[in-house]
Scaffold this motif. Sequence first.
Motif, PDB file in Angstrom:
ATOM      1  N   VAL A  29       9.018  23.476   4.510  1.00 26.29           N
ATOM      2  CA  VAL A  29       8.216  22.694   3.570  1.00 26.29           C
ATOM      3  C   VAL A  29       8.311  21.219   3.940  1.00 26.29           C
ATOM      4  O   VAL A  29       9.396  20.703   4.191  1.00 26.29           O
ATOM      5  CB  VAL A  29       8.711  22.887   2.119  1.00 26.29           C
ATOM      6  N   GLY A  30       7.162  20.558   3.992  1.00 24.68           N
ATOM      7  CA  GLY A  30       7.143  19.133   4.314  1.00 24.68           C
ATOM      8  C   GLY A  30       6.287  18.358   3.337  1.00 24.68           C
ATOM      9  O   GLY A  30       5.235  18.829   2.906  1.00 24.68           O
ATOM     10  N   GLY A  31       6.757  17.178   2.958  1.00 20.92           N
ATOM     11  CA  GLY A  31       5.946  16.277   2.157  1.00 20.92           C
ATOM     12  C   GLY A  31       4.776  15.788   2.988  1.00 20.92           C
ATOM     13  O   GLY A  31       4.893  15.602   4.197  1.00 20.92           O
ATOM     14  N   VAL A  32       3.626  15.597   2.366  1.00 19.63           N
ATOM     15  CA  VAL A  32       2.430  15.172   3.089  1.00 19.63           C
ATOM     16  C   VAL A  32       2.230  13.670   2.891  1.00 19.63           C
ATOM     17  O   VAL A  32       2.192  13.181   1.768  1.00 19.63           O
ATOM     18  CB  VAL A  32       1.181  15.944   2.617  1.00 19.63           C
ATOM     19  N   SER A  33       2.117  12.974   4.002  1.00 16.29           N
ATOM     20  CA  SER A  33       1.875  11.532   4.001  1.00 16.29           C
ATOM     21  C   SER A  33       0.671  11.230   4.871  1.00 16.29           C
ATOM     22  O   SER A  33       0.361  11.978   5.801  1.00 16.29           O
ATOM     23  CB  SER A  33       3.075  10.776   4.582  1.00 16.29           C
ATOM     24  N   VAL A  34       0.018  10.125   4.575  1.00 11.49           N
ATOM     25  CA  VAL A  34      -0.999   9.593   5.467  1.00 11.49           C
ATOM     26  C   VAL A  34      -0.414   8.329   6.079  1.00 11.49           C
ATOM     27  O   VAL A  34       0.049   7.440   5.368  1.00 11.49           O
ATOM     28  CB  VAL A  34      -2.314   9.300   4.711  1.00 11.49           C
ATOM     29  N   VAL A  35      -0.394   8.303   7.411  1.00 12.66           N
ATOM     30  CA  VAL A  35       0.065   7.127   8.145  1.00 12.66           C
ATOM     31  C   VAL A  35      -1.175   6.361   8.576  1.00 12.66           C
ATOM     32  O   VAL A  35      -2.077   6.927   9.198  1.00 12.66           O
ATOM     33  CB  VAL A  35       0.920   7.527   9.367  1.00 12.66           C
ATOM     34  N   THR A  36      -1.220   5.076   8.224  1.00 11.35           N
ATOM     35  CA  THR A  36      -2.385   4.251   8.512  1.00 11.35           C
ATOM     36  C   THR A  36      -2.032   3.183   9.535  1.00 11.35           C
ATOM     37  O   THR A  36      -0.928   2.626   9.501  1.00 11.35           O
ATOM     38  CB  THR A  36      -2.893   3.587   7.218  1.00 11.35           C
ATOM     39  N   VAL A  37      -2.948   2.915  10.446  1.00 11.95           N
ATOM     40  CA  VAL A  37      -2.729   1.890  11.475  1.00 11.95           C
ATOM     41  C   VAL A  37      -4.009   1.099  11.696  1.00 11.95           C
ATOM     42  O   VAL A  37      -5.109   1.617  11.547  1.00 11.95           O
ATOM     43  CB  VAL A  37      -2.254   2.496  12.820  1.00 11.95           C
ATOM     44  N   GLY A  38      -3.842  -0.161  12.054  1.00 17.11           N
ATOM     45  CA  GLY A  38      -4.974  -1.007  12.401  1.00 17.11           C
ATOM     46  C   GLY A  38      -5.484  -1.824  11.231  1.00 17.11           C
ATOM     47  O   GLY A  38      -4.935  -1.794  10.130  1.00 17.11           O
ATOM     48  N   ARG A  39      -6.580  -2.547  11.518  1.00 13.54           N
ATOM     49  CA  ARG A  39      -7.199  -3.425  10.517  1.00 13.54           C
ATOM     50  C   ARG A  39      -8.716  -3.403  10.695  1.00 13.54           C
ATOM     51  O   ARG A  39      -9.214  -3.219  11.796  1.00 13.54           O
ATOM     52  CB  ARG A  39      -6.701  -4.858  10.691  1.00 13.54           C
ATOM     53  N   GLY A  40      -9.414  -3.616   9.576  1.00 12.42           N
ATOM     54  CA  GLY A  40     -10.880  -3.694   9.640  1.00 12.42           C
ATOM     55  C   GLY A  40     -11.483  -2.442  10.239  1.00 12.42           C
ATOM     56  O   GLY A  40     -11.114  -1.335   9.898  1.00 12.42           O
ATOM     57  N   GLU A  41     -12.405  -2.640  11.157  1.00  8.67           N
ATOM     58  CA  GLU A  41     -13.032  -1.502  11.843  1.00  8.67           C
ATOM     59  C   GLU A  41     -12.143  -0.933  12.942  1.00  8.67           C
ATOM     60  O   GLU A  41     -12.386   0.159  13.440  1.00  8.67           O
ATOM     61  CB  GLU A  41     -14.397  -1.908  12.410  1.00  8.67           C
ATOM     62  N   ASP A  42     -11.111  -1.676  13.321  1.00  9.92           N
ATOM     63  CA  ASP A  42     -10.152  -1.212  14.340  1.00  9.92           C
ATOM     64  C   ASP A  42      -8.971  -0.545  13.636  1.00  9.92           C
ATOM     65  O   ASP A  42      -7.841  -1.013  13.687  1.00  9.92           O
ATOM     66  CB  ASP A  42      -9.671  -2.404  15.182  1.00  9.92           C
ATOM     67  N   ARG A  43      -9.276   0.522  12.902  1.00  8.50           N
ATOM     68  CA  ARG A  43      -8.227   1.232  12.188  1.00  8.50           C
ATOM     69  C   ARG A  43      -8.503   2.726  12.200  1.00  8.50           C
ATOM     70  O   ARG A  43      -9.644   3.177  12.346  1.00  8.50           O
ATOM     71  CB  ARG A  43      -8.082   0.729  10.753  1.00  8.50           C
ATOM     72  N   THR A  44      -7.449   3.463  12.049  1.00  3.06           N
ATOM     73  CA  THR A  44      -7.501   4.914  11.951  1.00  3.06           C
ATOM     74  C   THR A  44      -6.230   5.351  11.256  1.00  3.06           C
ATOM     75  O   THR A  44      -5.553   4.551  10.620  1.00  3.06           O
ATOM     76  CB  THR A  44      -7.701   5.576  13.332  1.00  3.06           C
ATOM     77  N   GLY A  45      -5.885   6.584  11.376  1.00  2.19           N
ATOM     78  CA  GLY A  45      -4.674   7.087  10.757  1.00  2.19           C
ATOM     79  C   GLY A  45      -4.578   8.577  10.929  1.00  2.19           C
ATOM     80  O   GLY A  45      -5.444   9.205  11.537  1.00  2.19           O
ATOM     81  N   LEU A  46      -3.529   9.143  10.387  1.00  4.47           N
ATOM     82  CA  LEU A  46      -3.269  10.559  10.560  1.00  4.47           C
ATOM     83  C   LEU A  46      -2.519  11.108   9.363  1.00  4.47           C
ATOM     84  O   LEU A  46      -1.881  10.358   8.616  1.00  4.47           O
ATOM     85  CB  LEU A  46      -2.441  10.801  11.825  1.00  4.47           C
ATOM     86  N   THR A  47      -2.597  12.406   9.193  1.00  4.94           N
ATOM     87  CA  THR A  47      -1.803  13.099   8.199  1.00  4.94           C
ATOM     88  C   THR A  47      -0.527  13.553   8.878  1.00  4.94           C
ATOM     89  O   THR A  47      -0.564  14.113   9.974  1.00  4.94           O
ATOM     90  CB  THR A  47      -2.579  14.301   7.624  1.00  4.94           C
ATOM     91  N   ALA A  48       0.614  13.296   8.223  1.00  3.36           N
ATOM     92  CA  ALA A  48       1.909  13.614   8.828  1.00  3.36           C
ATOM     93  C   ALA A  48       2.804  14.335   7.838  1.00  3.36           C
ATOM     94  O   ALA A  48       2.825  14.006   6.652  1.00  3.36           O
ATOM     95  CB  ALA A  48       2.595  12.330   9.291  1.00  3.36           C
ATOM     96  N   THR A  49       3.522  15.320   8.341  1.00  5.22           N
ATOM     97  CA  THR A  49       4.561  15.982   7.549  1.00  5.22           C
ATOM     98  C   THR A  49       5.934  15.722   8.158  1.00  5.22           C
ATOM     99  O   THR A  49       6.925  16.261   7.695  1.00  5.22           O
ATOM    100  CB  THR A  49       4.310  17.499   7.459  1.00  5.22           C
ATOM    101  N   SER A  50       5.980  14.879   9.176  1.00  7.55           N
ATOM    102  CA  SER A  50       7.236  14.614   9.874  1.00  7.55           C
ATOM    103  C   SER A  50       7.883  13.294   9.474  1.00  7.55           C
ATOM    104  O   SER A  50       8.862  12.887  10.090  1.00  7.55           O
ATOM    105  CB  SER A  50       6.996  14.610  11.390  1.00  7.55           C
ATOM    106  N   VAL A  51       7.362  12.623   8.443  1.00 10.21           N
ATOM    107  CA  VAL A  51       7.934  11.346   8.023  1.00 10.21           C
ATOM    108  C   VAL A  51       9.317  11.593   7.426  1.00 10.21           C
ATOM    109  O   VAL A  51       9.504  12.516   6.628  1.00 10.21           O
ATOM    110  CB  VAL A  51       7.026  10.640   6.993  1.00 10.21           C
ATOM    111  N   SER A  52      10.262  10.756   7.822  1.00 10.32           N
ATOM    112  CA  SER A  52      11.628  10.916   7.347  1.00 10.32           C
ATOM    113  C   SER A  52      12.317   9.566   7.251  1.00 10.32           C
ATOM    114  O   SER A  52      12.010   8.648   8.008  1.00 10.32           O
ATOM    115  CB  SER A  52      12.397  11.808   8.331  1.00 10.32           C
TER     116      SER A  52
END
Length: 189
Positions: A29-52
């Motif tokens: 079982v893993g907690g679900v997090s969204v990791v966000t990177v970048g700024r403005g239009e130069d941004r993306t992110g991912l869903t992660a269960t490996s945050v610790s």
Amino acid sequence: MPLHTRAALRQQPASPDTATFRTALRRLVGGVSVVTVGRGEDRTGLTATSVSSLSAEPPTVMFGLNLASSSFPLLGRHRAFGVNFLTAAQAKVADRFAGRGGEKGAARYAGVEWSEGPTGAPLLVGALAALDCEVEDLIERHSHAIVIGRVREIRLGSENAALAYWRGNYERLGWLPEEASAALGLRSD
């Protein structure tokens, strides 16, 4: 090399196959997090269960990031990221950042409210908690990097039920205070 050492090397079991490894980890079982990177239009992110948590003094977190991810070059360029712990009601946000609807880049941020942390990292309004982090280290191993980040700001949100990942699906973890009271037959005067 002594003969008994060579024989021992030959008898080592083969590495498990990737499919079996993934099946085994889906049982964790893993907690679900969204990791966000970048700024403005130069941004993306991912869903992660490996945050610790890595350390409380100083506050430091870590997570695994695929080197082929669109987030990896942005993380190297901006050297900051947000970690947003999702509520059970935010499964659609998790899906969007996992790429399940085909959204990429800044399009993943549509439909929900964001604020900016001191490093410039996007932080999700309404998350259980949001951490604004600076990259301390990127350790590349195999197909992934271990990302280590120093927490610069913490924003605590609601105490709603958490979004968890188990057996390949999202699950709700925890009750809202009024649900717990109702289940226990307590009055909420």
